[in-house]
Design a protein around this motif. Structure first.
Motif, PDB file in Angstrom:
ATOM      1  N   ALA A 107       2.791   7.036 -12.179  1.00  0.00           N
ATOM      2  CA  ALA A 107       1.232   7.294 -12.392  1.00  0.00           C
ATOM      3  C   ALA A 107       1.328   6.019 -13.025  1.00  0.00           C
ATOM      4  O   ALA A 107      -0.002   5.851 -12.912  1.00  0.00           O
ATOM      5  CB  ALA A 107       0.642   8.295 -12.774  1.00  0.00           C
ATOM      6  N   LEU A 160       1.150   3.748  -2.494  1.00  0.00           N
ATOM      7  CA  LEU A 160       1.325   4.344  -3.213  1.00  0.00           C
ATOM      8  C   LEU A 160       0.883   4.929  -4.503  1.00  0.00           C
ATOM      9  O   LEU A 160      -0.764   5.400  -4.156  1.00  0.00           O
ATOM     10  CB  LEU A 160       1.185   2.313  -4.689  1.00  0.00           C
ATOM     11  CG  LEU A 160       1.949   1.114  -4.090  1.00  0.00           C
ATOM     12  CD1 LEU A 160       1.357   0.001  -5.074  1.00  0.00           C
ATOM     13  CD2 LEU A 160       3.704   1.945  -3.769  1.00  0.00           C
ATOM     14  N   PRO A 161       1.388   5.409  -5.178  1.00  0.00           N
ATOM     15  CA  PRO A 161       0.357   6.884  -6.169  1.00  0.00           C
ATOM     16  C   PRO A 161      -0.263   5.728  -6.793  1.00  0.00           C
ATOM     17  O   PRO A 161      -0.578   4.760  -7.511  1.00  0.00           O
ATOM     18  CB  PRO A 161       1.506   7.451  -7.270  1.00  0.00           C
ATOM     19  CG  PRO A 161       2.971   6.632  -6.890  1.00  0.00           C
ATOM     20  CD  PRO A 161       2.618   5.459  -6.120  1.00  0.00           C
ATOM     21  N   SER A 162      -1.921   7.210  -7.070  1.00  0.00           N
ATOM     22  CA  SER A 162      -3.002   5.985  -7.657  1.00  0.00           C
ATOM     23  C   SER A 162      -2.162   6.045  -9.260  1.00  0.00           C
ATOM     24  O   SER A 162      -1.361   6.908  -9.641  1.00  0.00           O
ATOM     25  CB  SER A 162      -4.205   7.467  -7.435  1.00  0.00           C
ATOM     26  OG  SER A 162      -4.194   7.791  -6.900  1.00  0.00           O
ATOM     27  N   SER A 163      -2.713   4.981 -10.243  1.00  0.00           N
ATOM     28  CA  SER A 163      -2.335   4.502 -10.722  1.00  0.00           C
ATOM     29  C   SER A 163      -3.328   4.395 -11.987  1.00  0.00           C
ATOM     30  O   SER A 163      -3.559   3.131 -11.410  1.00  0.00           O
ATOM     31  CB  SER A 163      -0.860   3.609 -11.536  1.00  0.00           C
ATOM     32  OG  SER A 163      -0.819   3.255 -12.422  1.00  0.00           O
ATOM     33  N   TYR A 212      -5.655   2.445  -8.950  1.00  0.00           N
ATOM     34  CA  TYR A 212      -5.156   1.754  -8.491  1.00  0.00           C
ATOM     35  C   TYR A 212      -4.264   1.941  -7.970  1.00  0.00           C
ATOM     36  O   TYR A 212      -3.270   3.204  -8.279  1.00  0.00           O
ATOM     37  CB  TYR A 212      -4.378   0.249  -9.560  1.00  0.00           C
ATOM     38  CG  TYR A 212      -5.569  -0.440 -10.127  1.00  0.00           C
ATOM     39  CD1 TYR A 212      -6.327  -0.711  -9.085  1.00  0.00           C
ATOM     40  CD2 TYR A 212      -4.986  -0.318 -11.599  1.00  0.00           C
ATOM     41  CE1 TYR A 212      -6.936  -1.980 -10.001  1.00  0.00           C
ATOM     42  CE2 TYR A 212      -6.104  -1.548 -12.188  1.00  0.00           C
ATOM     43  CZ  TYR A 212      -7.038  -1.852 -11.927  1.00  0.00           C
ATOM     44  OH  TYR A 212      -7.976  -2.657 -12.365  1.00  0.00           O
ATOM     45  N   ASN A 213      -4.291   1.878  -6.089  1.00  0.00           N
ATOM     46  CA  ASN A 213      -3.104   2.493  -5.346  1.00  0.00           C
ATOM     47  C   ASN A 213      -2.836   1.602  -4.421  1.00  0.00           C
ATOM     48  O   ASN A 213      -2.223   1.925  -3.364  1.00  0.00           O
ATOM     49  CB  ASN A 213      -3.922   3.576  -4.675  1.00  0.00           C
ATOM     50  CG  ASN A 213      -5.281   2.874  -3.673  1.00  0.00           C
ATOM     51  OD1 ASN A 213      -5.210   2.650  -3.270  1.00  0.00           O
ATOM     52  ND2 ASN A 213      -5.413   4.629  -3.097  1.00  0.00           N
ATOM     53  N   CYS A 214      -2.464   0.088  -4.435  1.00  0.00           N
ATOM     54  CA  CYS A 214      -2.676  -0.722  -3.694  1.00  0.00           C
ATOM     55  C   CYS A 214      -2.228  -1.963  -4.513  1.00  0.00           C
ATOM     56  O   CYS A 214      -2.627  -1.947  -5.584  1.00  0.00           O
ATOM     57  CB  CYS A 214      -3.840  -0.882  -3.085  1.00  0.00           C
ATOM     58  SG  CYS A 214      -3.093  -2.252  -1.865  1.00  0.00           S
ATOM     59  N   SER A 228       0.841   0.325 -12.512  1.00  0.00           N
ATOM     60  CA  SER A 228       0.364  -0.229 -12.468  1.00  0.00           C
ATOM     61  C   SER A 228       0.214  -0.605 -14.265  1.00  0.00           C
ATOM     62  O   SER A 228      -0.176  -2.532 -13.721  1.00  0.00           O
ATOM     63  CB  SER A 228      -2.030   0.382 -12.163  1.00  0.00           C
ATOM     64  OG  SER A 228      -1.864   0.724 -13.946  1.00  0.00           O
ATOM     65  N   SER A 258       0.968  -1.297  -0.026  1.00  0.00           N
ATOM     66  CA  SER A 258      -0.076   0.226  -0.081  1.00  0.00           C
ATOM     67  C   SER A 258       1.425   1.547  -0.007  1.00  0.00           C
ATOM     68  O   SER A 258       1.659   1.032   0.137  1.00  0.00           O
ATOM     69  CB  SER A 258      -0.985   0.228   1.310  1.00  0.00           C
ATOM     70  OG  SER A 258      -0.240  -0.350   2.825  1.00  0.00           O
ATOM     71  N   THR A 269      -7.755  -0.684  -5.551  1.00  0.00           N
ATOM     72  CA  THR A 269      -7.918   0.196  -5.636  1.00  0.00           C
ATOM     73  C   THR A 269      -8.367   0.698  -3.537  1.00  0.00           C
ATOM     74  O   THR A 269      -9.508  -0.203  -3.018  1.00  0.00           O
ATOM     75  CB  THR A 269      -9.314   0.811  -6.372  1.00  0.00           C
ATOM     76  OG1 THR A 269      -8.504   0.330  -7.578  1.00  0.00           O
ATOM     77  CG2 THR A 269     -10.145   2.375  -5.416  1.00  0.00           C
TER      78      THR A 269
END
Length: 203
Positions: free
Chosen positions: A182, A72-75, A78-80, A185, A70, A98
């Motif tokens: 970003a 992580l920057p939003s991509s 997704y952020n996890c 993912s 967890s 997410t």
């Protein structure tokens, strides 16, 4: 072009293709002085105490370990990352999530990405994350006939393998997408887990 996985692997990959005088020392020097590795790879310190490793499973995907990455920057929403590693073959699945998510969402992703390919494992090793300690998750595991084996903090003899793979995934992502964080993912499908080595291929 692509990344390297340390001196021995890089040397073996180059040896069948090229030969020159002093090649081995040159490759070793280049790998040791790699700026990206020095910036991205974490420090290795010896863990104190004796280890009590779990028994080796009798077949692939009989025993798996699970964990989350967890922060992580939003991509692409997704952020996890949900990490599922097979204790026998050392291969794994890395699935975007997410946050916030619940046990039902984790169960759906597990069924869609792991269960449909390998069936239900006999034993699932995980930490005491609220998702894994929830009543829903425990009921799901019990209904499928699997056994849930939860560890405590800093116990490498239980889920240490997954923790090590988590470090490798984070290192892989830092090395390959540091200029575009970003987009991490989109690179999960390029991650191949085998033991403690992660390799990536640039398109």
């Amino acid at each position: 072009v692509g990344g390297h996985s340390g001196f021995p692997v890089t040397y073996k990959r180059i040896l069948p293709l090229f030969r020159w005088l002093g090649m081995k020392n040159f490759i070793k020097s280049q790998v040791q002085s790699c700026l990206i590795c020095q910036q991205a790879k974490p420090e290795r310190v010896q863990y104190p105490g004796l280890l009590s490793p779990l028994p080796v499973p009798s077949k692939a995907w009989d025993t798996v370990s699970m964990d989350f990455i967890s922060g992580l920057p939003s991509s692409y929403q997704y952020n996890c990352i949900l990490v599922v590693i097979d204790k026998f073959s050392k291969y794994g699945h890395f699935m975007g999530l997410t946050h916030p998510f619940n046990a039902q969402k984790v169960a759906e992703i597990f069924l869609d990405n792991v269960y449909k390919l390998h069936g239900m494992p006999r034993l699932i090793i995980c930490d005491r994350d609220p998702i894994f300690t929830s009543a829903f998750w425990k009921i799901l595991i019990s209904r499928t006939g699997a056994e849930l084996n939860m560890s405590i903090a800093y116990h490498p003899e239980t889920d240490g393998h997954t923790e090590r793979v988590n470090q490798q995934i984070e290192c892989f992502l830092r090395c390959f997408i540091s200029a575009h964080p970003a987009k991490w993912s989109k690179w999960l499908s390029f991650s191949v887990s085998s033991g403690t080595t992660l390799t990536g291929i640039l398109p």
